[in-house]
Design a protein around this motif. Structure first.
Motif, PDB file in Angstrom:
ATOM      1  N   PRO A  97       0.817  -1.217   0.000  1.00 45.86           N
ATOM      2  CA  PRO A  97       0.000   0.000   0.000  1.00 45.86           C
ATOM      3  C   PRO A  97       0.854   1.272   0.000  1.00 45.86           C
ATOM      4  O   PRO A  97       1.956   1.299   0.542  1.00 45.86           O
ATOM      5  CB  PRO A  97      -0.801  -0.111   1.306  1.00 45.86           C
ATOM      6  N   LYS A  98       0.293   2.277  -0.584  1.00 45.94           N
ATOM      7  CA  LYS A  98       0.980   3.565  -0.761  1.00 45.94           C
ATOM      8  C   LYS A  98       1.549   4.121   0.544  1.00 45.94           C
ATOM      9  O   LYS A  98       2.698   4.573   0.600  1.00 45.94           O
ATOM     10  CB  LYS A  98      -0.018   4.559  -1.364  1.00 45.94           C
ATOM     11  N   TYR A  99       0.764   4.100   1.601  1.00 43.48           N
ATOM     12  CA  TYR A  99       1.186   4.730   2.848  1.00 43.48           C
ATOM     13  C   TYR A  99       1.878   3.765   3.808  1.00 43.48           C
ATOM     14  O   TYR A  99       2.158   4.123   4.958  1.00 43.48           O
ATOM     15  CB  TYR A  99      -0.007   5.405   3.528  1.00 43.48           C
ATOM     16  N   ASN A 100       2.183   2.559   3.372  1.00 41.14           N
ATOM     17  CA  ASN A 100       2.996   1.637   4.163  1.00 41.14           C
ATOM     18  C   ASN A 100       4.423   1.559   3.635  1.00 41.14           C
ATOM     19  O   ASN A 100       5.215   0.755   4.125  1.00 41.14           O
ATOM     20  CB  ASN A 100       2.406   0.219   4.154  1.00 41.14           C
ATOM     21  N   GLN A 101       4.752   2.371   2.671  1.00 42.61           N
ATOM     22  CA  GLN A 101       6.045   2.236   2.006  1.00 42.61           C
ATOM     23  C   GLN A 101       7.194   2.867   2.782  1.00 42.61           C
ATOM     24  O   GLN A 101       8.328   2.459   2.669  1.00 42.61           O
ATOM     25  CB  GLN A 101       5.998   2.838   0.602  1.00 42.61           C
ATOM     26  N   VAL A 102       6.915   3.909   3.563  1.00 39.40           N
ATOM     27  CA  VAL A 102       7.979   4.621   4.265  1.00 39.40           C
ATOM     28  C   VAL A 102       7.652   4.680   5.746  1.00 39.40           C
ATOM     29  O   VAL A 102       6.552   5.073   6.123  1.00 39.40           O
ATOM     30  CB  VAL A 102       8.129   6.071   3.734  1.00 39.40           C
ATOM     31  N   LEU A 103       8.608   4.264   6.571  1.00 41.11           N
ATOM     32  CA  LEU A 103       8.410   4.367   8.007  1.00 41.11           C
ATOM     33  C   LEU A 103       8.570   5.814   8.462  1.00 41.11           C
ATOM     34  O   LEU A 103       9.393   6.554   7.939  1.00 41.11           O
ATOM     35  CB  LEU A 103       9.436   3.498   8.741  1.00 41.11           C
ATOM     36  N   LYS A 104       7.806   6.194   9.465  1.00 43.19           N
ATOM     37  CA  LYS A 104       7.804   7.590   9.912  1.00 43.19           C
ATOM     38  C   LYS A 104       9.147   8.019  10.492  1.00 43.19           C
ATOM     39  O   LYS A 104       9.500   9.179  10.472  1.00 43.19           O
ATOM     40  CB  LYS A 104       6.707   7.797  10.966  1.00 43.19           C
ATOM     41  N   ASP A 105       9.925   7.085  11.055  1.00 44.41           N
ATOM     42  CA  ASP A 105      11.186   7.480  11.681  1.00 44.41           C
ATOM     43  C   ASP A 105      12.357   7.415  10.719  1.00 44.41           C
ATOM     44  O   ASP A 105      13.503   7.602  11.104  1.00 44.41           O
ATOM     45  CB  ASP A 105      11.478   6.596  12.904  1.00 44.41           C
ATOM     46  N   GLY A 106      12.097   7.139   9.438  1.00 41.56           N
ATOM     47  CA  GLY A 106      13.149   7.135   8.438  1.00 41.56           C
ATOM     48  C   GLY A 106      13.979   5.865   8.405  1.00 41.56           C
ATOM     49  O   GLY A 106      14.896   5.736   7.587  1.00 41.56           O
ATOM     50  N   LYS A 107      13.674   4.888   9.262  1.00 45.90           N
ATOM     51  CA  LYS A 107      14.442   3.644   9.285  1.00 45.90           C
ATOM     52  C   LYS A 107      13.905   2.677   8.237  1.00 45.90           C
ATOM     53  O   LYS A 107      12.828   2.875   7.678  1.00 45.90           O
ATOM     54  CB  LYS A 107      14.347   2.988  10.667  1.00 45.90           C
ATOM     55  N   THR A 108      14.679   1.631   7.970  1.00 46.79           N
ATOM     56  CA  THR A 108      14.189   0.578   7.087  1.00 46.79           C
ATOM     57  C   THR A 108      13.232  -0.313   7.871  1.00 46.79           C
ATOM     58  O   THR A 108      13.245  -0.343   9.097  1.00 46.79           O
ATOM     59  CB  THR A 108      15.356  -0.268   6.557  1.00 46.79           C
ATOM     60  N   PHE A 109      12.403  -1.064   7.145  1.00 53.31           N
ATOM     61  CA  PHE A 109      11.423  -1.923   7.792  1.00 53.31           C
ATOM     62  C   PHE A 109      12.104  -3.070   8.542  1.00 53.31           C
ATOM     63  O   PHE A 109      13.113  -3.615   8.086  1.00 53.31           O
ATOM     64  CB  PHE A 109      10.470  -2.514   6.757  1.00 53.31           C
TER      65      PHE A 109
END
Length: 442
Positions: A97-109
């Motif tokens: 999904p579009k809004y699951n692509q980037v974590l809010k804290d800038g870290k990798t998943f």
């Protein structure tokens, strides 16, 4: 409704959410074209999904863009919060999904990674998955939730999380001392060869089956194995399977995932902190387990003590303990420490349990000497005992006249501060509970 309008609590999506169950599960937010734009997990579907239709969500920079696009919402109910976490990860991987692509804290998943090529495959939390030799599950949207799930699942499948290079054909492992996780029955201790390679890998395959969403067939398979073991008079194996089945069936009663770990924003880098402690304290190996003790009282009344456990540099909430001081009159922290040490380590010694690698106290030379005196009176060899004084952050160690003064920016000091502050927080929390009960008669 215009494309950029805000969904309000009277929108069709908001109305739909009001019919969601108060149960764990996964919710799927959709745009005007019916595309899934966000997947999230919840321990209470109605409350969590409904929060997106409040004014605060529309004004929060972290959710404002998503909220403006929501036109519909669906859900999938799950049996537990752990199940919901795994379903969320599978849906994010499949749908992207579009809004699951980037974590809010800038870290990798984060991912759950199983090192399948090892004799005794270890399970790890990682943000940097390896290219080969492992099996990956994820990505997960919630790092602290994944850490909590690993601890919950480890209680059932008893896999190892350490980085030891354990080989079944190396008999030297039979003399290795297992860590605290073996003592609390959260690891089957392959490091001491207490379990065969075949049996251990069978447990890991069960874990994989669960992670892949095959919980019902796994339970049926384990039930058949339990009945066969009982029929063949292998009662110990049958009992272990019975307990694992019960734990799997009651995952919804295991507690909230985030209560098993601290929040993901750690004040230190745990790995660098442990390496730093090994170097500063001249230890032969990195310490895996640290216990911190603190005492709290108000004008000498309702004196209590806390004990917190850290494993691999992270808080291990199931190992936290509270003590009401029994033998000390008045505000005497030194005497209180002697009592806590005597009670804690006499029990560990009598039951043959593993001691922590490091034992840390809030205070100075007096607190350190009190702890060492308690070990001496018990005629028990202590672990590495430390005390950390707040004023100048001096580190007192046994056998050294002068305290160590670590750099304020050192990872080792930050980790010790974290343990000390967590012990202080936990002691104060317990003290407030007792005071409230005493004052209000609760």
């Amino acid at each position: 409704m215009p494309e950029d309008a805000l969904p309000d609590d009277n929108s069709p999506a908001a109305e739909k959410v009001r019919a969601f169950p108060h149960a764990p599960g996964v919710y799927l937010m959709k745009d005007a074209a019916g595309r899934v734009i966000y997947v999230g997990k919840a321990k209470d579907l109605r409350s969590r999904a409904g929060s997106y239709f409040l004014k605060a969500a529309a004004e929060d920079p972290r959710t404002a863009r998503l909220v403006r696009e929501i036109r519909d919402v669906d859900y999938l109910e799950a049996e537990s919060e752990v199940d919901a976490l795994l379903v969320e990860a599978r849906l994010i991987k499949d749908i992207q999904p579009k809004y699951n692509q980037v974590l809010k804290d800038g870290k990798t998943f984060p991912y759950l990674e199983i090192h399948t090529r090892e004799d005794f495959p270890r399970v790890a939390f990682t943000r940097e998955p390896k290219d080969r030799g492992t099996r990956l599950y994820g990505p997960f949207a919630n790092a602290s939730g994944l850490r909590g799930a690993i601890q919950v699942l480890q209680k059932i499948f008893r896999f190892r999380t350490c980085t030891l290079d354990i080989r079944e054909d190396d008999e030297r492992w039979r003399w290795f001392r297992p860590c605290l996780l073996a003592s609390i029955d959260q690891c089957s201790a392959p490091c001491n060869l207490r379990i065969s390679k075949e049996t251990y890998r069978k447990d890991v395959r069960r874990l994989q089956k669960f992670l892949e969403g095959n919980k019902r067939s796994l339970l049926a398979e384990m039930q058949r194995e339990m009945e066969a073991a009982a029929a063949d008079l292998r009662y110990e194996e049958a009992a272990r399977l019975r307990d694992e089945i019960r734990l799997l069936e009651t995952l919804d009663q295991r507690g909230e995932l985030d209560t098993h770990v601290q929040p993901e924003v750690f004040p230190v880098d745990p790995k660098k902190g442990l390496v730093g402690l090994q170097k500063v304290l001249r230890l032969p190996e990195k310490p895996r387990s640290i216990e911190g003790v603190d005492v709290a009282h108000l004008a000498g009344t309702e004196t209590v003590a806390s004990l917190v456990q850290f494993i691999d540099g992270l808080p291990f909430k199931p190992g936290y303990k509270r003590y009401r001081i029994r033998s000390v009159e008045g505000p005497d922290d030194v005497a209180s420490i002697r009592e806590v040490v005597a009670r804690r380590f006499k029990r560990l010694s009598d039951e043959g349990e593993v001691f922590p690698d490091l034992l840390l106290f809030d205070g100075g030379r007096g607190q350190l000497n009190a702890a060492l005196a308690a070990f001496s009176s018990l005629e028990i060899d202590p672990p590495v005992v430390l005390s950390l004084a707040k004023r100048d952050e001096e580190l007192f160690t046994a056998g050294q006249d002068e305290p160590l003064r670590l750099s304020r920016h050192s990872y080792a000091l930050r980790l010790l501060q974290y343990v000390r502050d967590e012990a202080h927080r936990f002691a104060q929390h317990y003290h407030h509970i007792l005071r409230r009960k005493s004052t209000l008669g609760e």
